[in-house]
Write a protein that holds these residues in place. Structure first.
Motif, PDB file in Angstrom:
ATOM      1  N   LEU A   1       4.350 -17.408  -3.172  1.00 10.08           N
ATOM      2  CA  LEU A   1       3.184 -17.315  -2.296  1.00 10.08           C
ATOM      3  C   LEU A   1       2.393 -16.033  -2.563  1.00 10.08           C
ATOM      4  O   LEU A   1       2.967 -14.947  -2.693  1.00 10.08           O
ATOM      5  N   ALA A   2       1.077 -16.174  -2.622  1.00 11.47           N
ATOM      6  CA  ALA A   2       0.180 -15.032  -2.812  1.00 11.47           C
ATOM      7  C   ALA A   2      -0.861 -15.041  -1.703  1.00 11.47           C
ATOM      8  O   ALA A   2      -0.729 -15.748  -0.707  1.00 11.47           O
ATOM      9  N   GLY A   3      -1.912 -14.238  -1.860  1.00 10.28           N
ATOM     10  CA  GLY A   3      -2.944 -14.129  -0.822  1.00 10.28           C
ATOM     11  C   GLY A   3      -2.810 -12.832  -0.045  1.00 10.28           C
ATOM     12  O   GLY A   3      -2.407 -11.795  -0.590  1.00 10.28           O
ATOM     13  N   ALA A   4      -3.121 -12.875   1.238  1.00 12.38           N
ATOM     14  CA  ALA A   4      -3.129 -11.667   2.067  1.00 12.38           C
ATOM     15  C   ALA A   4      -1.913 -11.556   2.975  1.00 12.38           C
ATOM     16  O   ALA A   4      -1.283 -10.508   3.069  1.00 12.38           O
ATOM     17  N   LEU A   5      -1.566 -12.673   3.659  1.00  9.17           N
ATOM     18  CA  LEU A   5      -0.493 -12.600   4.657  1.00  9.17           C
ATOM     19  C   LEU A   5       0.226 -13.947   4.778  1.00  9.17           C
ATOM     20  O   LEU A   5       0.220 -14.573   5.843  1.00  9.17           O
ATOM     21  N   PRO A   6       0.870 -14.401   3.712  1.00  3.59           N
ATOM     22  CA  PRO A   6       1.575 -15.680   3.801  1.00  3.59           C
ATOM     23  C   PRO A   6       2.788 -15.628   4.727  1.00  3.59           C
ATOM     24  O   PRO A   6       3.247 -16.663   5.194  1.00  3.59           O
ATOM     25  N   HIS A   7       3.307 -14.433   4.981  1.00  6.22           N
ATOM     26  CA  HIS A   7       4.377 -14.232   5.959  1.00  6.22           C
ATOM     27  C   HIS A   7       3.920 -13.133   6.905  1.00  6.22           C
ATOM     28  O   HIS A   7       3.453 -12.080   6.459  1.00  6.22           O
ATOM     29  N   HIS A   8       4.053 -13.349   8.202  1.00 11.46           N
ATOM     30  CA  HIS A   8       3.430 -12.458   9.183  1.00 11.46           C
ATOM     31  C   HIS A   8       3.930 -11.018   9.125  1.00 11.46           C
ATOM     32  O   HIS A   8       3.258 -10.110   9.599  1.00 11.46           O
ATOM     33  N   GLN A   9       5.103 -10.794   8.516  1.00  7.32           N
ATOM     34  CA  GLN A   9       5.658  -9.445   8.474  1.00  7.32           C
ATOM     35  C   GLN A   9       5.292  -8.662   7.221  1.00  7.32           C
ATOM     36  O   GLN A   9       5.423  -7.435   7.199  1.00  7.32           O
ATOM     37  N   PHE A  10       4.839  -9.366   6.194  1.00  6.57           N
ATOM     38  CA  PHE A  10       4.706  -8.708   4.899  1.00  6.57           C
ATOM     39  C   PHE A  10       3.341  -8.980   4.256  1.00  6.57           C
ATOM     40  O   PHE A  10       3.166  -9.963   3.534  1.00  6.57           O
ATOM     41  N   PRO A  11       2.370  -8.086   4.480  1.00  6.06           N
ATOM     42  CA  PRO A  11       1.070  -8.208   3.822  1.00  6.06           C
ATOM     43  C   PRO A  11       1.214  -8.012   2.314  1.00  6.06           C
ATOM     44  O   PRO A  11       2.054  -7.230   1.850  1.00  6.06           O
ATOM     45  N   LEU A  12       0.391  -8.716   1.553  1.00  7.03           N
ATOM     46  CA  LEU A  12       0.409  -8.616   0.105  1.00  7.03           C
ATOM     47  C   LEU A  12      -0.861  -7.939  -0.400  1.00  7.03           C
ATOM     48  O   LEU A  12      -1.933  -8.098   0.176  1.00  7.03           O
ATOM     49  N   GLY A  13      -0.734  -7.210  -1.505  1.00  9.84           N
ATOM     50  CA  GLY A  13      -1.881  -6.540  -2.104  1.00  9.84           C
ATOM     51  C   GLY A  13      -2.106  -6.967  -3.535  1.00  9.84           C
ATOM     52  O   GLY A  13      -1.158  -7.300  -4.256  1.00  9.84           O
ATOM     53  N   GLY A  14      -3.366  -6.951  -3.940  1.00  7.03           N
ATOM     54  CA  GLY A  14      -3.746  -7.183  -5.333  1.00  7.03           C
ATOM     55  C   GLY A  14      -4.337  -5.901  -5.878  1.00  7.03           C
ATOM     56  O   GLY A  14      -5.546  -5.799  -6.100  1.00  7.03           O
ATOM     57  N   HIS A  15      -3.498  -4.902  -6.077  1.00  8.87           N
ATOM     58  CA  HIS A  15      -3.972  -3.571  -6.461  1.00  8.87           C
ATOM     59  C   HIS A  15      -4.438  -3.564  -7.907  1.00  8.87           C
ATOM     60  O   HIS A  15      -3.759  -4.083  -8.794  1.00  8.87           O
ATOM     61  N   ILE A  16      -5.600  -2.950  -8.145  1.00  5.26           N
ATOM     62  CA  ILE A  16      -6.142  -2.801  -9.497  1.00  5.26           C
ATOM     63  C   ILE A  16      -6.153  -1.316  -9.845  1.00  5.26           C
ATOM     64  O   ILE A  16      -6.611  -0.488  -9.048  1.00  5.26           O
ATOM     65  N   HIS A  17      -5.675  -0.985 -11.037  1.00  3.85           N
ATOM     66  CA  HIS A  17      -5.652   0.395 -11.503  1.00  3.85           C
ATOM     67  C   HIS A  17      -6.824   0.627 -12.458  1.00  3.85           C
ATOM     68  O   HIS A  17      -7.068  -0.190 -13.355  1.00  3.85           O
ATOM     69  N   PHE A  18      -7.525   1.738 -12.260  1.00  3.22           N
ATOM     70  CA  PHE A  18      -8.655   2.094 -13.111  1.00  3.22           C
ATOM     71  C   PHE A  18      -8.407   3.467 -13.730  1.00  3.22           C
ATOM     72  O   PHE A  18      -7.954   4.391 -13.047  1.00  3.22           O
ATOM     73  N   SER A  19      -8.730   3.610 -14.993  1.00  2.31           N
ATOM     74  CA  SER A  19      -8.759   4.923 -15.623  1.00  2.31           C
ATOM     75  C   SER A  19      -9.885   4.928 -16.650  1.00  2.31           C
ATOM     76  O   SER A  19     -10.409   3.875 -17.036  1.00  2.31           O
ATOM     77  N   GLY A  20     -10.276   6.131 -17.070  1.00  2.00           N
ATOM     78  CA  GLY A  20     -11.412   6.265 -17.973  1.00  2.00           C
ATOM     79  C   GLY A  20     -12.705   6.527 -17.253  1.00  2.00           C
ATOM     80  O   GLY A  20     -13.765   6.656 -17.883  1.00  2.00           O
ATOM     81  N   ILE A  21     -12.666   6.589 -15.912  1.00  2.00           N
ATOM     82  CA  ILE A  21     -13.844   6.867 -15.098  1.00  2.00           C
ATOM     83  C   ILE A  21     -13.458   7.864 -14.005  1.00  2.00           C
ATOM     84  O   ILE A  21     -12.281   8.033 -13.701  1.00  2.00           O
ATOM     85  N   THR A  22     -14.481   8.506 -13.433  1.00  2.00           N
ATOM     86  CA  THR A  22     -14.250   9.501 -12.390  1.00  2.00           C
ATOM     87  C   THR A  22     -14.279   8.835 -11.019  1.00  2.00           C
ATOM     88  O   THR A  22     -15.226   8.122 -10.686  1.00  2.00           O
ATOM     89  N   LEU A  23     -13.241   9.079 -10.235  1.00  2.00           N
ATOM     90  CA  LEU A  23     -13.159   8.515  -8.892  1.00  2.00           C
ATOM     91  C   LEU A  23     -14.079   9.276  -7.939  1.00  2.00           C
ATOM     92  O   LEU A  23     -14.095  10.504  -7.932  1.00  2.00           O
ATOM     93  N   ASN A  24     -14.843   8.543  -7.146  1.00  3.16           N
ATOM     94  CA  ASN A  24     -15.612   9.126  -6.045  1.00  3.16           C
ATOM     95  C   ASN A  24     -15.893   8.047  -5.003  1.00  3.16           C
ATOM     96  O   ASN A  24     -15.588   6.871  -5.210  1.00  3.16           O
ATOM     97  N   PHE A  25     -16.475   8.447  -3.887  1.00  5.39           N
ATOM     98  CA  PHE A  25     -16.762   7.487  -2.820  1.00  5.39           C
ATOM     99  C   PHE A  25     -17.772   6.438  -3.267  1.00  5.39           C
ATOM    100  O   PHE A  25     -17.742   5.298  -2.783  1.00  5.39           O
ATOM    101  N   LYS A  26     -18.698   6.790  -4.140  1.00  2.00           N
ATOM    102  CA  LYS A  26     -19.722   5.839  -4.577  1.00  2.00           C
ATOM    103  C   LYS A  26     -19.078   4.659  -5.315  1.00  2.00           C
ATOM    104  O   LYS A  26     -19.467   3.501  -5.114  1.00  2.00           O
ATOM    105  N   LEU A  27     -18.098   4.957  -6.145  1.00  2.00           N
ATOM    106  CA  LEU A  27     -17.378   3.898  -6.860  1.00  2.00           C
ATOM    107  C   LEU A  27     -16.582   3.042  -5.894  1.00  2.00           C
ATOM    108  O   LEU A  27     -16.604   1.803  -5.966  1.00  2.00           O
ATOM    109  N   LEU A  28     -15.875   3.661  -4.961  1.00  2.00           N
ATOM    110  CA  LEU A  28     -15.103   2.896  -3.979  1.00  2.00           C
ATOM    111  C   LEU A  28     -16.007   1.992  -3.152  1.00  2.00           C
ATOM    112  O   LEU A  28     -15.662   0.842  -2.868  1.00  2.00           O
TER     113      LEU A  28
END
Length: 458
Positions: free
Chosen positions: A283-310
């Motif tokens: 099971l994927a998505g956001a909350l297929p089980h009420h106790q355990f939220p799931l994330g689709g985290h993406i990692h970025f490198s090669g660019i500068t992090l700032n609020f504008k990008l977020l």
């Protein structure tokens, strides 16, 4: 509050910048407009502290309302044991100050005790200091600001709450120097902020969980090690820390979204060799089980992090994905999946953590990763500022699809105008067709079916 104009000049010295953005009252300008930037730079990049965001702080009621939407606790100035004063410019903590600890009886009305403020070394990384700094950055971002002074209260039981956020703080010499240097560095980054697609390296660690056909949760730790290309997340189930329910895929990073999806698929094939039972659902998505939220985290490198990008990732990825989200996924927010959720990484890049697990289908996975790279590479050219409006933030957290539909269509149309869109046109067009189809994903459905992973049952 009045905004100040700053002439765009990458060679400007500290005195030049200070003269333009520090008021005669020795406060920081509440809002800064950069004049003379390259024509390709869109307005959000040229404005620090949008006036509409500053307006969110003009009354305590407005500020508390906005922070509450993001799940951030606030408190008045009488209910704390000690407080921190955090000077922030976007994702960076410039300075940290702390009052000396107060006895509990001082919080009950005694006013004759010293409440001296001391400087906290930037190297100090105790748990309380880390939590305070993280919360302060999150609060500033939630209000739509780029810089300011955040007051954080430490309450009984080590609970944290925001006392105040000031976009135009009174400056001592140390603060003035730190803010001016941060503004100068930001100005110098602008000409190099937009990059070629292949400059952006992508990684990911999307999560999924397993459930037996009888409804029982299946522990990932039964099949997978803690580390590795396919492993279990650190979160545990119940009182037994050895029982871990979430599976993470951790493919090698690459500059090619298609290759990253291939590596994800290989990870899933590895997982099928460990979990071959057809009566166990993935099971994927956001909350297929009420106790355990799931994330689709993406990692970025090669660019500068700032609020504008977020904010660009929030506008052009997080908002449109609400349209196809299973309604039960709303329960993941705001504790998880809050806007602008990020985590710096040891490799110098960062992890964008707002999205749910997009392993729902290959179409979603390919499109999300391609869109993520496109947005990260060209965000200085994007114009959206919708999320400065608290009502739009609320629509995101509450999953108000009807409220977000027209906005999401407009945002996606802007992406299609970027010349680089054509590089991944097939993936992005397929994602757009899915996002605006009027359908939603089903988090109770085994996603191995859409990936054609063995064994699966229709």
């Amino acid at each position: 509050m009045e905004s100040y104009d700053l002439i765009f000049d990458t060679t400007a010295n500290s005195r030049d910048v200070s003269d333009q953005v520090v008021t005669p009252e020795q406060t920081l300008a509440p809002s800064i407009h950069l004049e003379g930037t390259p024509s390709s730079i869109a307005t959000p990049m040229r404005v620090l502290n949008d006036e509409k965001a500053v307006a969110n702080t003009t009354s305590r009621e407005k500020m508390c309302e906005c922070l509450a939407v993001h799940g951030i606790k606030t408190t008045d100035k009488s209910n704390y044991l000690k407080q921190y004063l955090i000077c922030i410019f976007q994702t960076h903590v410039l300075l940290t100050y702390r009052t000396r600890s107060r006895k509990a009886w001082l919080a009950r009305g005694q006013k004759n005790a010293s409440n001296q403020v001391i400087r906290v070394a930037s190297e100090e990384q105790g748990r309380e200091v880390r939590r305070v700094r993280t919360l302060a950055i999150r609060a500033l971002y939630a209000l739509g600001l780029d810089y300011g002074l955040v007051r954080v209260a430490v309450q009984e039981g080590n609970q944290l709450a925001i006392m105040d956020v000031n976009p135009a703080p009174k400056l001592n010499k140390e603060m003035e120097s730190a803010y001016i240097q941060a503004v100068r560095e930001y100005v110098c980054q602008i000409p190099h902020a937009a990059v070629d697609l292949k400059r952006v390296t992508l990684g990911a660690d999307p999560e999924f969980m397993m459930r037996h056909s009888n409804g029982r949760l299946v522990m990932a730790s039964k099949y997978f090690p803690r580390r590795g290309r396919v492993g279990c997340d650190a979160i545990w189930h119940g009182q037994n820390r050895m029982k871990k329910p979430l599976v993470e895929l951790r493919p090698e990073p690459t500059t090619d979204p298609r290759e990253l999806v291939i590596r994800l698929y290989r990870g899933m094939m590895m997982a099928t060799r460990r979990v071959s039972e057809s009566n166990i659902q993935w099971l994927a998505g956001a909350l297929p089980h009420h106790q355990f939220p799931l994330g689709g985290h993406i990692h970025f490198s090669g660019i500068t992090l700032n609020f504008k990008l977020l904010r660009a990732l929030d506008h052009y990825l997080a908002l449109p994905m609400v349209l196809v989200e299973d309604r039960r996924g709303i329960g993941r927010r705001p504790k998880y999946g809050f806007l602008g959720d990020f985590r710096p990484q040891f490799h110098g890049g960062f992890e964008y953590r707002t999205l749910p697990s997009w392993l729902i289908s290959p179409t979603l996975s390919k499109g999300v990763l391609a869109a993520g790279q496109l947005i990260a590479a060209r965000y200085p050219e994007l114009t959206a500022t919708d999320l400065v409006d608290v009502s739009v933030q609320k629509a995101y957290y509450e999953g108000q699809k009807e409220e977000l539909q027209d906005r999401a269509v407009r945002l996606w149309e802007e992406l299609t105008l970027l010349p680089e869109y054509k590089t991944y046109k097939n993936y992005l067009d397929s994602l757009a067709s899915y996002l605006f189809s009027g359908t939603t994903w089903d988090e109770s459905k085994d996603f191995r079916i859409s990936w054609k992973l063995p064994p699966y049952r229709r």
